[in-house]
Every structure is written in structure tokens, then in C-alpha cells.
Design a protein around this motif. Structure first.
Motif, mmCIF file in Angstrom:
data_model
loop_
_atom_site.group_PDB
_atom_site.id
_atom_site.type_symbol
_atom_site.label_atom_id
_atom_site.label_comp_id
_atom_site.label_asym_id
_atom_site.label_seq_id
_atom_site.Cartn_x
_atom_site.Cartn_y
_atom_site.Cartn_z
ATOM 1 N N VAL A 142 13.953 -6.064 3.913
ATOM 2 C CA VAL A 142 13.845 -4.574 3.417
ATOM 3 C C VAL A 142 13.322 -3.793 4.528
ATOM 4 C CG1 VAL A 142 13.976 -5.344 1.071
ATOM 5 C CG2 VAL A 142 11.746 -4.717 2.152
ATOM 6 N N ALA A 143 13.505 -2.268 4.442
ATOM 7 C CA ALA A 143 12.917 -1.612 5.327
ATOM 8 C C ALA A 143 11.472 -1.026 5.013
ATOM 9 C CB ALA A 143 13.931 -0.002 5.461
ATOM 10 N N VAL A 144 10.742 -0.742 5.752
ATOM 11 C CA VAL A 144 9.322 -0.075 5.528
ATOM 12 C C VAL A 144 9.343 1.109 6.572
ATOM 13 C CG1 VAL A 144 8.182 -1.396 7.635
ATOM 14 C CG2 VAL A 144 6.920 -0.174 5.387
ATOM 15 N N THR A 145 9.346 2.336 5.910
ATOM 16 C CA THR A 145 9.735 3.422 6.575
ATOM 17 C C THR A 145 8.433 4.463 6.892
ATOM 18 O OG1 THR A 145 10.397 4.573 4.377
ATOM 19 C CG2 THR A 145 12.053 3.369 5.854
ATOM 20 N N SER A 146 7.328 4.214 6.592
ATOM 21 C CA SER A 146 6.187 4.813 6.874
ATOM 22 C C SER A 146 4.822 4.210 6.260
ATOM 23 C CB SER A 146 5.999 6.428 6.224
ATOM 24 O OG SER A 146 5.911 6.243 4.764
ATOM 25 N N GLU A 147 3.587 4.701 6.655
ATOM 26 C CA GLU A 147 2.649 3.887 6.064
ATOM 27 C C GLU A 147 2.441 4.279 4.338
ATOM 28 O OE1 GLU A 147 -0.889 4.358 8.784
ATOM 29 O OE2 GLU A 147 -1.990 3.527 7.136
ATOM 30 N N ALA A 148 2.559 5.516 4.131
ATOM 31 C CA ALA A 148 2.755 5.726 2.725
ATOM 32 C C ALA A 148 3.872 5.067 2.047
ATOM 33 C CB ALA A 148 3.053 7.372 2.543
ATOM 34 N N HIS A 149 4.969 4.755 2.448
ATOM 35 C CA HIS A 149 6.005 3.965 1.862
ATOM 36 C C HIS A 149 5.441 2.535 1.809
ATOM 37 C CE1 HIS A 149 9.654 1.412 2.395
ATOM 38 N NE2 HIS A 149 9.904 1.703 0.908
ATOM 39 N N ALA A 150 4.794 2.059 2.951
ATOM 40 C CA ALA A 150 4.380 0.263 2.818
ATOM 41 C C ALA A 150 3.537 0.314 1.487
ATOM 42 C CB ALA A 150 3.725 0.299 4.295
ATOM 43 N N ILE A 151 2.663 1.236 1.343
ATOM 44 C CA ILE A 151 1.681 1.133 0.264
ATOM 45 C C ILE A 151 2.622 0.931 -1.240
ATOM 46 C CG2 ILE A 151 -0.200 2.322 -1.067
ATOM 47 C CD1 ILE A 151 -1.148 3.787 1.642
ATOM 48 N N VAL A 152 3.607 1.664 -1.184
ATOM 49 C CA VAL A 152 4.281 1.504 -2.354
ATOM 50 C C VAL A 152 5.229 0.200 -2.246
ATOM 51 C CG1 VAL A 152 5.846 2.573 -4.145
ATOM 52 C CG2 VAL A 152 4.246 3.970 -2.908
ATOM 53 N N LEU A 153 5.746 0.089 -1.164
ATOM 54 C CA LEU A 153 6.484 -1.157 -1.158
ATOM 55 C C LEU A 153 5.778 -2.521 -1.318
ATOM 56 C CD1 LEU A 153 9.354 -2.422 -0.353
ATOM 57 C CD2 LEU A 153 8.603 -2.438 2.084
ATOM 58 N N ALA A 154 4.547 -2.410 -0.977
ATOM 59 C CA ALA A 154 3.752 -3.427 -1.205
ATOM 60 C C ALA A 154 3.548 -3.894 -2.568
ATOM 61 C CB ALA A 154 2.375 -3.733 -0.603
ATOM 62 N N ARG A 178 -0.163 1.943 13.979
ATOM 63 C CA ARG A 178 -1.179 2.089 12.717
ATOM 64 C C ARG A 178 -0.291 1.302 11.594
ATOM 65 N NH1 ARG A 178 -2.066 7.416 13.821
ATOM 66 N NH2 ARG A 178 -0.525 8.023 12.232
ATOM 67 N N LEU A 179 0.967 1.553 11.345
ATOM 68 C CA LEU A 179 1.714 0.855 10.449
ATOM 69 C C LEU A 179 1.755 -0.502 10.725
ATOM 70 C CD1 LEU A 179 3.329 0.842 7.939
ATOM 71 C CD2 LEU A 179 5.214 1.558 9.151
ATOM 72 N N ALA A 180 1.797 -1.058 12.020
ATOM 73 C CA ALA A 180 2.034 -2.412 12.372
ATOM 74 C C ALA A 180 0.469 -3.162 11.908
ATOM 75 C CB ALA A 180 2.332 -2.406 13.672
ATOM 76 N N VAL A 181 -0.693 -2.464 12.134
ATOM 77 C CA VAL A 181 -1.885 -2.885 11.861
ATOM 78 C C VAL A 181 -2.035 -3.209 10.379
ATOM 79 C CG1 VAL A 181 -4.292 -2.609 11.820
ATOM 80 C CG2 VAL A 181 -3.049 -1.925 13.951
ATOM 81 N N TRP A 182 -1.413 -2.007 9.604
ATOM 82 C CA TRP A 182 -1.572 -2.111 7.989
ATOM 83 C C TRP A 182 -0.630 -3.341 7.783
ATOM 84 C CZ3 TRP A 182 1.218 -2.534 3.547
ATOM 85 C CH2 TRP A 182 0.387 -1.708 2.701
ATOM 86 N N LEU A 183 0.572 -3.562 8.236
ATOM 87 C CA LEU A 183 1.292 -4.723 7.946
ATOM 88 C C LEU A 183 0.601 -5.985 8.234
ATOM 89 C CD1 LEU A 183 4.824 -3.202 9.033
ATOM 90 C CD2 LEU A 183 3.841 -3.403 6.481
#
Ligand SMILES: Cc1ncc(COP(=O)(O)O)c(C=O)c1O
Length: 362
Positions: free
Chosen positions: A107-119, A152-157
Motif C-alpha cells: 500500500v502507499a505511504v504518502t507522508s509522515e502524517a499519513h504514516a501515523i494513521v496507516l500504522a 525523515r519518513l524513512a527513519v520513521w518507517l
């Protein structure tokens, strides 16, 4: 066998030979450059078309919505990418079911804000989800805008228990505004930008750009940098691809709308029985909803729900009751507005296909 002469109109006609030639042509270009083809099914929404793409060699399919992905399972697809920002934990059971039924589900991850919800969606699904990071390359829609944001997003992931970074993608829909001569320059800029993000994060991860305007140019320019392309409209075509961007000759366009002239209320104007409920309200840059497929000077210049307003030099010669085929400005909404398409071959009707993912926008 029946011909289209007795078909009730408006009807969406698919020329089987042209469809299969377009599928084969895109596959041939991808194969020649060692790039996987992962067609976006948002345009055709039909299992019959997905089956043909997979049989020709497509490595997997791309969808926008979970409902499209579910509808495509009977095609036999094993690898599927949902290229949209999932943000509803209520969809977790469907996400889990798709992940379980496929060999490869991303699935797509499209920003850090989105990653938090996608998680939270992944956690509710009880699965670690493979994600493709969206990189904006000019459309200005989803995707990280700068390298620093991507890092930053890659580090978060990297720290996430629920999401695993598996690659990068972009949708370069801005290519639809580019004339042919500018497309090649923009391809090299796009590849530089996308690959710079990938190389800064993890050189081993794949990048998946490529819409119908750019896919062949990207495959040809890839030189090993791009692993897959995801065009959607290429196997059907429309005025955007044949006239505006010049990517497909009009003789290769595989889908037309058959309509009937229902009246000629004043000189220079014919009304047809296909309006916005058939063509949608989409137009080309020069405000055309559709154009006669046989080359006559006849254009649908305005639509109401059930009427198309046809103008052009050939209007005078039209008869009320006459049927004619039109090429729509934009094919994707046309397919989403019809329950089934009529498949033609050798001047005959050879099949009827259901549009299984029609309206599956959830
Ligand atoms: C994320 C994504 N990928 C691929 C495509 C396919 O684009 P096209 O139909 O122009 O080939 C689209 C189209 O909107 C898209 O949004």
C-alpha cells in the motif's frame, strides 16, 4: 452473430484486436528494457482486461481502492499495489484479507502524517504492511515534496512495528499537460528526482513511476534505475492520449461510445443520446467532451445528463436516427459509468464484459 447496428445506445464498445495490440505493445516495450509492468486497473476495472494484461506478462496490478483490489482477485493476480492513502482503521479486516490472499500486497505511504494513521490500520489488521513511499514529482498531489521529508519518513518507517518500506512511487499526472517534445526532458528530470530520493535512503529498493503518457519513455530511459511502471489508460486510449499528448495514434484507440443522433433542433447542431451520464463532464484542454471516431468534423462540445451537443462541419449531413462512434476526452470515468462493455471483433459483437470494479471507490 450480431453487429453493433442493432445495439441499444449509448453503448461502450471495446475493439478486442486493438485492446490486445495495445496490451502487447506496452508489454513489449517494458520487456525490452527489463522493466516490470504493473498496470493500474482504475481505467478498465474489468477482470477480463486484467487477465489479458497478466497473461501478456504484467508482473502485478495497481489499484486505487480496496474495492478495486477485491474485484480484481478473480483475475488470478498474485501481486497488488494499492496506490492510495489508506486512512481508516475500519478497513483493517479487508486489508488483512487482501494481504492473506496475495503473495505480495503493498500500500502507499504518502507522508509522515499519513504514516501515523496507516500504522493504526496495519495494527488493527494485525499485519506488518509493505509500503511504497509516494514522491511528488510535479503533480502536487500526494507524496513527499523534498528529500529531507523523504529521509525523515524513512527513519520513521524504520522504527515502525507495523510498516515496512519496500520502495518508491510517483504519479506524474502533470505529464498530461505536456506536448510530446517536452515529455522526454521531463522524464529525465523525473528519474533524477525519484532516484535521488531512493539512492539517499536505500539503493536496493525499487522505484515505480510511469503513467500512460510517460511509461514507455521511462522504460526506455531507465537504464536499470526503474523497476516497474504503472500505466492505466494505455490499453484503451482517449483524446487525451491521442490528441493532447500525442502518445497514441487515434487508429489505436480501442474504446468508443456508440451514440444515436436523436434530433437536429437548429442548423449546425445535432443532439445525441449520450451526455454527461455517459461521457462524464471531463473535457480536453480545448473543451471537447468527445470527437467522432471516423475522422468526420463532429465534436461533442457540451453535455447535459442525457444529451450531447454535436457541432462541426459534418453536422449538416447527419440524419436523425443515425448512429456514430465517438472517442471520449477521458476514458476512465466513461468506464466507471457503465455496467458492461460490448466487445467487437471483425465487425461483429464477440462478447460482453462486466465492469466488476465499477463504482468500487471504497
Ligand atoms: C497513483 C496512480 N498510478 C497510476 C495511474 C495511471 O495513470 P494513467 O491512467 O495516466 O496511465 C494513476 C492515474 O490517475 C494514478 O493516480
Amino acid at each position: 452473430m450480431a453487429t453493433t447496428a442493432t445495439l441499444a445506445t449509448p453503448a461502450v464498445l471495446v475493439d478486442r484486436a486493438r485492446l490486445e495490440a495495445n496490451i502487447a505493445d506496452m508489454q513489449r516495450v517494458c520487456d525490452a528494457h527489463g522493466v516490470e509492468l504493473r498496470p493500474h486497473i482504475k481505467t478498465h476495472k474489468m477482470v477480463e482486461v486484467a487477465r489479458r494484461q497478466l497473461a501478456a506478462g504484467a508482473r502485478g496490478l495497481t489499484c486505487a481502492k480496496l474495492g478495486e483490489a477485491e474485484a480484481m482477485l478473480p483475475s488470478g493476480v498474485r501481486s497488488l499495489f494499492v496506490a492510495h492513502s489508506l486512512a481508516d482503521p475500519g478497513q483493517a479486516p479487508r486489508v488483512a484479507a487482501l494481504a492473506d490472499r496475495l503473495d505480495d500486497f503493498r500500500v502507499a505511504v504518502t507522508s509522515e502524517a499519513h504514516a501515523i494513521v496507516l500504522a493504526t490500520v496495519a495494527a488493527a489488521a494485525g499485519r506488518k504492511l509493505a509500503v511504497m513511499m509516494a514522491v511528488d514529482t510535479g503533480l502536487g498531489r500526494e507524496g513527499v515534496r523534498e528529500l529531507a521529508a523523504a529521509q525523515r519518513l524513512a527513519v520513521w518507517l524504520g522504527r515502525s512495528r507495523h510498516l515496512a518500506l519496500r520502495g518508491f512511487y510517483t504519479h506524474e499526472g502533470n505529464f498530461y499537460g505536456l506536448p510530446r517534445e517536452q515529455q522526454l526532458t521531463h522524464v529525465s528530470e523525473l528519474l533524477d528526482r525519484l532516484c535521488a530520493v531512493r539512492d539517499a535512503i536505500d539503493r536496493t529498493l525499487p522505484v515505480w513511476p510511469g503513467c500512460s503518457v510517460s511509461a514507455k519513455l521511462i522504460a526506455a530511459a531507465s537504464a536499470g534505475r526503474v523497476q516497474a511502471v504503472r500505466p492505466g489508460a494505455y490499453m484503451f486510449g482517449d483524446l487525451s492520449l491521442s490528441e493532447v499528448t500525442g502518445v497514441m495514434p487515434s487508429a489505436t484507440v480501442a474504446v468508443h461510445v456508440l451514440a444515436t443522433v436523436v434530433d437536429k433542433p437548429e442548423p449546425g447542431l445535432a443532439l445525441i443520446d449520450a451526455g454527461s451520464k455517459t461521457f462524464s463532464s471531463d473535457r480536453t484542454a480545448d473543451n471537447i467532451h468527445a470527437r467522432a471516431a471516423d475522422g468526420r468534423d463532429l465534436a461533442v462540445v457540451r453535455v447535459n445528463e442525457e444529451h450531447g451537443y454535436v457541432r462541426g462541419a459534418a453536422v449538416e449531413a447527419l440524419r436523425v436516427g443515425e448512429r456514430l462512434a465517438f472517442t471520449p476526452a477521458h476514458i476512465c470515468p466513461v468506464i466507471n459509468l457503465t455496467d458492461e462493455v460490448t466487445v467487437t471483433g471483425g465487425g461483429q459483437i464477440v462478447d460482453t464484459w462486466r465492469v466488476e470494479a465499477r463504482g468500487k471507490n471504497r
